[in-house]
Structure formats: structure tokens, C-alpha cells
Design a protein around this motif. Structure first.
Motif, mmCIF file in Angstrom:
data_model
loop_
_atom_site.group_PDB
_atom_site.id
_atom_site.type_symbol
_atom_site.label_atom_id
_atom_site.label_comp_id
_atom_site.label_asym_id
_atom_site.label_seq_id
_atom_site.Cartn_x
_atom_site.Cartn_y
_atom_site.Cartn_z
ATOM 1 N N ALA A 171 1.228 -1.122 -0.175
ATOM 2 C CA ALA A 171 -0.053 -0.137 -0.330
ATOM 3 C C ALA A 171 1.226 1.188 0.109
ATOM 4 O O ALA A 171 0.510 2.304 -0.595
ATOM 5 C CB ALA A 171 -0.854 -0.205 1.167
ATOM 6 N N GLY A 172 1.668 1.664 0.731
ATOM 7 C CA GLY A 172 2.816 1.935 0.919
ATOM 8 C C GLY A 172 3.718 2.375 -0.263
ATOM 9 O O GLY A 172 3.770 4.036 -1.193
ATOM 10 N N LEU A 173 4.172 1.866 -0.736
ATOM 11 C CA LEU A 173 4.852 1.737 -2.191
ATOM 12 C C LEU A 173 3.714 2.136 -3.427
ATOM 13 O O LEU A 173 4.384 3.071 -4.300
ATOM 14 C CB LEU A 173 5.313 -0.233 -2.696
ATOM 15 N N ALA A 174 2.368 1.984 -3.907
ATOM 16 C CA ALA A 174 1.904 1.745 -4.613
ATOM 17 C C ALA A 174 1.017 3.181 -4.500
ATOM 18 O O ALA A 174 1.284 4.570 -5.196
ATOM 19 C CB ALA A 174 0.871 1.110 -4.644
ATOM 20 N N THR A 175 1.080 3.638 -3.012
ATOM 21 C CA THR A 175 0.712 5.147 -2.301
ATOM 22 C C THR A 175 1.603 6.376 -3.408
ATOM 23 O O THR A 175 1.535 7.312 -3.852
ATOM 24 C CB THR A 175 0.843 5.205 -1.294
ATOM 25 N N LEU A 176 2.679 5.664 -2.733
ATOM 26 C CA LEU A 176 3.762 6.792 -2.871
ATOM 27 C C LEU A 176 4.131 6.698 -4.051
ATOM 28 O O LEU A 176 4.861 8.276 -4.709
ATOM 29 C CB LEU A 176 5.366 5.946 -2.281
ATOM 30 N N ARG A 177 4.198 5.523 -5.253
ATOM 31 C CA ARG A 177 4.660 6.072 -6.305
ATOM 32 C C ARG A 177 3.836 6.533 -7.480
ATOM 33 O O ARG A 177 3.632 7.578 -8.186
ATOM 34 C CB ARG A 177 4.820 4.737 -7.543
ATOM 35 N N TYR A 178 2.336 6.738 -7.249
ATOM 36 C CA TYR A 178 1.640 7.720 -7.363
ATOM 37 C C TYR A 178 1.346 8.828 -6.650
ATOM 38 O O TYR A 178 0.916 10.400 -8.028
ATOM 39 C CB TYR A 178 -0.325 6.973 -6.925
ATOM 40 N N LEU A 179 2.170 9.069 -5.945
ATOM 41 C CA LEU A 179 1.375 10.636 -5.772
ATOM 42 C C LEU A 179 3.079 11.111 -6.316
ATOM 43 O O LEU A 179 2.857 12.534 -6.407
ATOM 44 C CB LEU A 179 2.440 10.770 -3.808
ATOM 45 N N ARG A 180 4.240 10.409 -6.299
ATOM 46 C CA ARG A 180 5.588 10.810 -7.042
ATOM 47 C C ARG A 180 4.701 10.990 -8.366
ATOM 48 O O ARG A 180 4.675 12.513 -8.983
ATOM 49 C CB ARG A 180 6.345 10.124 -6.983
ATOM 50 N N ARG A 181 3.926 10.170 -9.112
ATOM 51 C CA ARG A 181 4.271 10.158 -10.900
ATOM 52 C C ARG A 181 2.827 11.274 -11.292
ATOM 53 O O ARG A 181 2.746 12.207 -11.880
ATOM 54 C CB ARG A 181 3.255 8.674 -11.093
ATOM 55 N N GLU A 182 1.867 11.874 -10.332
ATOM 56 C CA GLU A 182 0.783 12.524 -10.377
ATOM 57 C C GLU A 182 1.207 14.348 -9.574
ATOM 58 O O GLU A 182 0.523 14.998 -9.846
ATOM 59 C CB GLU A 182 -0.325 11.795 -9.686
ATOM 60 N N LEU A 193 1.335 15.051 -6.800
ATOM 61 C CA LEU A 193 0.026 15.721 -6.226
ATOM 62 C C LEU A 193 0.866 16.598 -4.830
ATOM 63 O O LEU A 193 0.326 17.210 -3.907
ATOM 64 C CB LEU A 193 -0.028 14.683 -5.406
ATOM 65 N N VAL A 194 2.509 16.426 -4.399
ATOM 66 C CA VAL A 194 2.670 16.958 -3.904
ATOM 67 C C VAL A 194 2.702 18.457 -3.606
ATOM 68 O O VAL A 194 2.456 19.379 -2.425
ATOM 69 C CB VAL A 194 4.001 16.191 -2.419
ATOM 70 N N ASP A 195 3.581 18.389 -4.973
ATOM 71 C CA ASP A 195 3.586 19.798 -5.517
ATOM 72 C C ASP A 195 2.150 20.633 -5.375
ATOM 73 O O ASP A 195 1.462 21.573 -5.463
ATOM 74 C CB ASP A 195 3.920 19.686 -6.935
ATOM 75 N N ARG A 196 0.874 19.434 -5.579
ATOM 76 C CA ARG A 196 -0.436 20.379 -6.120
ATOM 77 C C ARG A 196 -0.784 20.151 -4.765
ATOM 78 O O ARG A 196 -1.269 21.578 -4.450
ATOM 79 C CB ARG A 196 -1.573 19.211 -6.708
ATOM 80 N N CYS A 197 -0.896 19.391 -3.390
ATOM 81 C CA CYS A 197 -1.411 20.370 -2.091
ATOM 82 C C CYS A 197 -0.128 21.475 -1.464
ATOM 83 O O CYS A 197 -1.362 22.580 -1.518
ATOM 84 C CB CYS A 197 -0.263 19.027 -1.345
ATOM 85 N N PRO A 204 -7.922 17.593 3.598
ATOM 86 C CA PRO A 204 -8.455 17.632 2.123
ATOM 87 C C PRO A 204 -7.301 16.486 1.217
ATOM 88 O O PRO A 204 -6.077 16.126 1.662
ATOM 89 C CB PRO A 204 -9.590 17.789 1.745
ATOM 90 N N PRO A 205 -7.875 15.620 0.177
ATOM 91 C CA PRO A 205 -7.158 14.717 -0.219
ATOM 92 C C PRO A 205 -6.045 16.050 -0.769
ATOM 93 O O PRO A 205 -6.740 16.637 -1.227
ATOM 94 C CB PRO A 205 -7.945 13.960 -1.145
ATOM 95 N N PHE A 206 -5.490 15.435 -1.863
ATOM 96 C CA PHE A 206 -4.552 16.475 -2.658
ATOM 97 C C PHE A 206 -5.127 16.331 -3.756
ATOM 98 O O PHE A 206 -4.450 16.831 -4.625
ATOM 99 C CB PHE A 206 -2.998 15.817 -2.478
ATOM 100 N N THR A 207 -6.024 15.617 -3.884
ATOM 101 C CA THR A 207 -6.518 15.219 -5.674
ATOM 102 C C THR A 207 -7.719 16.366 -5.334
ATOM 103 O O THR A 207 -8.630 16.071 -6.117
ATOM 104 C CB THR A 207 -6.670 14.271 -6.125
ATOM 105 N N ILE A 208 -8.162 16.655 -4.489
ATOM 106 C CA ILE A 208 -9.531 17.631 -4.308
ATOM 107 C C ILE A 208 -9.361 18.495 -5.026
ATOM 108 O O ILE A 208 -8.370 19.608 -5.530
ATOM 109 C CB ILE A 208 -9.550 17.963 -3.067
#
Ligand SMILES: Cc1ncc(COP(=O)(O)O)c(C=O)c1O
Length: 436
Positions: free
Chosen positions: A311-322, A324-328, A412-416
Motif C-alpha cells: 500500500a505504501g509503495l503504490a501510494t508513494l508511486r502514485y503521489l510522485r507520478r501525479e 500530488l505534493v506539488d499540487r497540495c 482533504p485529499p491532495f486530489t481535491i
């Protein structure tokens, strides 16, 4: 069926009210069995950073589940290996060796034990005390609770708690000039206790729910780091809530140019899809153990678990690829601008935070900052009013004096979407209008 005690078979988190039955979720929306939609403005308990229903994370978890239980003392496996490597890309170079557990409380306990073990292995076994702050929250297991400044969680367990030194936490809203806010309080406490007895200082770089998203000054952390170094006190940063991108940087520590000796992660680390936390120690501390006893003396059946790590690995890959931290980080401005409308209600005393983490402090009198009496149950009533309007927020109470103090936390989620941010502010304003 009504999902409430005593009708269901569950020992529910509350025995005095019913629960809606969640049947699905996507993005920032949770849907109950009646088709009612709730906007998840707090990511549950400040957890769901990637939002709900991310298919690739669910698939990764399902794949890892096929291997079943693999014990961390007998084997390593690809999910734990890859997650540790993936984390290196987002953590400071000095913090490169995560020890994975499941909850934030466990990881805080482990971090404290690690600090103690390090000093013992360095031949300095007089160092055992851990200084923490009030208000604070580091978990509900007994040592984590002993280190937490949350009186209403602690009260009845008093005899079971360990007496450990605690200092006031910075509070730029109520006490902007105090020693706590400037960082001097730690120096005094270490001197009072005797530096040769103090193993570590434990604190959240940006205070989460216990203080309502308090962002201390850079100077505060500069001083604290300097104090810890001069007195050989390890700095443990509890980033269970504020870490993993929540404040617009991978770590909240980054806002202050701070690299802790021991870092604690949790909550969003597993995207909320599986329980996952981590203790990450500076390399030299791990080297000390490697050259000494050869292991961290902390066995837990579910440490380094493949499903949690997947779960951590897939989450981190998703956060990086998208990204999402920049988006946040980019959403910080529209988020706090949207929340400004809440100030039209005179009971909103302060709105503060960083990235997509906000604390809204509610007061009986805005000029004097007088809190509501606890009997008003303001934060709880506002949370219920928001829920009735299909908005999920997180209440917190007691930060002012252990009893009074009402906060609403938003995370809220970073995808909001920006439209959803507007909706959060509108529904919360309406909920405020619903209560006296
Ligand atoms: C800063 C912080 N540390 C530790 C914890 C404990 O984490 P958990 O509830 O996963 O045990 C929390 C939980 O809210 C937290 O906010």
C-alpha cells in the motif's frame, strides 16, 4: 438496519449514536448505503491523502495479499525492499532506513525505545527521559499517551501512565511572545532535568490536531535543534500527521530546514488503504546498532508486512507520478482563501495551517479569545451539523487548558478540486449557521 449500539454486533467507536454504513468511495466522496454522499474534508482522521478508490493502489495491495504472512525476522520481500528504496527519493539523505510498523502509536513507541537503546549502546544509560509538549498528541498506547498533552485522553488512565517531562507547545495565536513559542522552554527543561538524563525531545514540526495546525517560526526550530545538539538530546520528529506531503512538502520538517535524528511517519504513508507507519533513523544511529547489539530490540508480528508495504509503495508511486505534493502546495492558497469566508462568523477566532492542513479555532469571544465552556460542546456540535450537510470534518477539544478549546481540522485529499474546496467552505459556513 440501524447501525448503532446495541443493534449491531460491533463494539462501535461511539455507543451513543448511529453510524451511516459506507458502501463506496471515490476521490473526496464517501457514499453510504442510502446513496447519500459525504465530502471528506478531513481525509477521515487526516489520512486519505490520495483520496478514495485509487484502483492501482487497491490492485497492488491485492497482489501482495497473495503471498500472505511473511515474517520480518525470517525473510525480506520485494514490497518492503522497494518501498524503502522509493522512500529514499523523497526523504533527506541522512534518513534512509525505515523500520515499518502499522500505526502511528506503535511507531512513536518504537522511536522512543530506539532513542533509549541508542544511548544504552553508546554507554550512556543514564539518558532515558523523553521531553514532549502540551498540547500534543502522539498516540493512544500507554507510553505514547504518557508523552501526549491531551488531558481528556489521559485522565482516567493516570495510574498507568509514565511520568515524563512536558513543556508548553508554541502557540502563535494565544501566546505569541511566550518562551514556548520562541523555543526557550526546552533549554530550561533540559537544564532542570539534567541533560545526562534526557534521551530525546519528541514533537510535531507542524502541530496537527492537538493544537490545530500550528506552524511555529523557523527560529523556533533553529533554537530547538541547537538546544538538542548542545545537550546530546535526540530530536524525534513526529510526522505521522503532518508528513508525507500534507503540508505541501514531503516532510513538514523541510519548511524549517530541519533534519531530525529520528522521524516517525504514519497515516498517509499507506494512503489509508492499509495500516502503515515507519520509524526512520539517521544512518549513524543505525550504524551504532549494527556495531553493537546488531538489532533494534523491538519485535512486532506485523512489522515490515507485505500488504502494508505494498500500500505504501503504490501510494508513494502514485503521489510522485501525479506530482500530488506539488499540487497540495499549489492548493494552499485557494484553500485558505476559500476558508476566509468563515471569518464572517464571529465565533471563528483563527484559521491557520499549511498546505492542505487547516485548523479552525472557535471562540466565545473573538477579542479576548475566550474559549467556549466545555459544556457547550461546540466542536462536536459543529461536526455533527457539518455531517448533516454531507461534510466530514475532524473536531478537537481541550487544547487551551486541557479542558476548554474547540478546533475543527480540515485535511482533504491532495486530489481535491477547487470546486470541492469551495464546497467545503460553503458547507462549513452553513453548518456554523445551523448552531447557536
Ligand atoms: C501526530 C500524531 N502522532 C501519532 C498518532 C497516533 O497514530 P495512530 O492513531 O495511527 O496510532 C497520531 C494520530 O492521530 C498523530 O496525529
Amino acid at each position: 438496519m440501524r447501525h448503532a449500539y446495541p443493534d449491531g454486533d460491533v463494539f462501535y467507536r461511539r455507543l451513543d449514536r448511529p453510524f451511516p454504513l459506507a458502501v463506496s468511495a471515490h476521490g473526496a466522496t464517501i457514499v453510504d448505503e442510502e446513496g447519500r454522499e459525504y465530502l471528506d474534508a478531513s481525509g477521515g482522521a487526516m489520512v486519505a491523502n490520495v483520496g478514495h478508490g485509487v484502483e492501482e493502489i487497491a490492485e497492488a495491495v491485492a497482489e501482495a495479499a497473495h503471498i500472505g504472512y511473511i515474517n520480518g525476522l525470517q525473510f525480506t520481500q520485494r514490497w518492503v525492499e522497494e518501498l524503502a528504496t522509493e522512500l529514499r527519493a523523497v526523504l533527506p539523505d541522512e534518513l534512509r532506513r525505515p523500520y515499518f510498523l502499522c500505526s502511528g502509536s506503535e511507531a512513536v513507541e518504537a522511536a522512543v525505545k530506539l532513542a533509549r537503546q541508542i544511548w544504552v549502546e553508546c554507554g550512556r544509560s543514564s539518558k532515558w527521559k523523553v521531553i514532549s509538549r502540551v498540547p500534543s498528541y502522539h498516540g493512544n498506547t500507554l507510553t505514547a499517551l504518557s508523552l501526549s498533552g491531551r488531558e481528556h485522553y489521559r485522565r482516567i488512565y493516570g495510574p498507568l501512565l509514565t511520568e515524563l517531562p512536558r513543556i508548553p507547545a508554541p502557540d502563535s495565536y494565544r501566546h505569541p511572545e511566550s518562551e514556548a513559542t520562541t523555543g526557550e522552554a526546552l533549554e530550561r527543561e533540559i537544564e532542570r532535568q539534567g541533560a545526562d538524563t534526557v534521551a530525546a525531545f519528541l514533537a510535531e514540526p507542524i502541530v496537527g490536531s492537538s493544537g490545530g495546525a500550528v506552524v511555529p517560526s523557523r527560529e523556533y526550530w533553529r533554537r530547538v535543534v541547537d538546544t538538542c545538539r548542545r545537550h546530546d538530546v535526540l530530536l524525534i520528529a513526529d510526522e505521522v500527521l503532518c508528513g508525507m506531503g500534507r503540508t505541501g512538502r514531503w516532510l513538514a520538517s523541510e519548511h524549517f530546514g530541519l533534519t531530525p535524528d529520528v522521524l516517525v511517519l504514519g497515516k498517509g504513508l499507506g494512503g489509508g488503504v492499509a495500516p502503515l507507519s515507519a520509524v526512520v533513523a539517521r544512518e549513524e544511529l543505525v550504524t551504532t546498532l549494527a556495531g553493537g547489539s546488531g538489532a533494534f530490540n523491538h519485535a512486532q508480528t506485523y512489522s515490515h508486512h507485505p500488504v502494508s508495504c505494498a500500500a505504501g509503495l503504490a501510494t508513494l508511486r502514485y503521489l510522485r507520478r501525479e506530482r500530488l505534493v506539488d499540487r497540495c502546495a499549489a492548493l494552499e492558497r485557494p484553500f485558505f482563501e476559500a476558508l476566509e469566508r468563515l471569518r464572517r462568523d464571529s465565533r471563528v477566532g483563527d484559521i491557520r495551517g499549511k498546505g492542505l492542513l487547516a485548523g479552525i479555532e472557535l471562540v466565545a469571544d473573538r477579542d479576548s479569545k475566550e474559549p467556549f465552556p466545555r459544556s457547550a460542546r461546540f466542536a462536536e456540535r459543529l461536526t455533527a451539523a457539518a455531517m448533516a450537510r454531507g461534510l466530514i470534518v475532524w473536531p478537537n477539544t481541550g487544547h487551551v487548558d486541557g479542558d476548554r478549546g474547540d478546533l475543527i481540522m480540515l485535511a482533504p485529499p491532495f486530489t481535491i478540486g477547487e470546486d470541492e474546496i469551495g464546497e467545503i467552505a460553503a458547507r462549513l459556513a452553513a453548518a456554523l449557521g445551523d448552531i447557536e
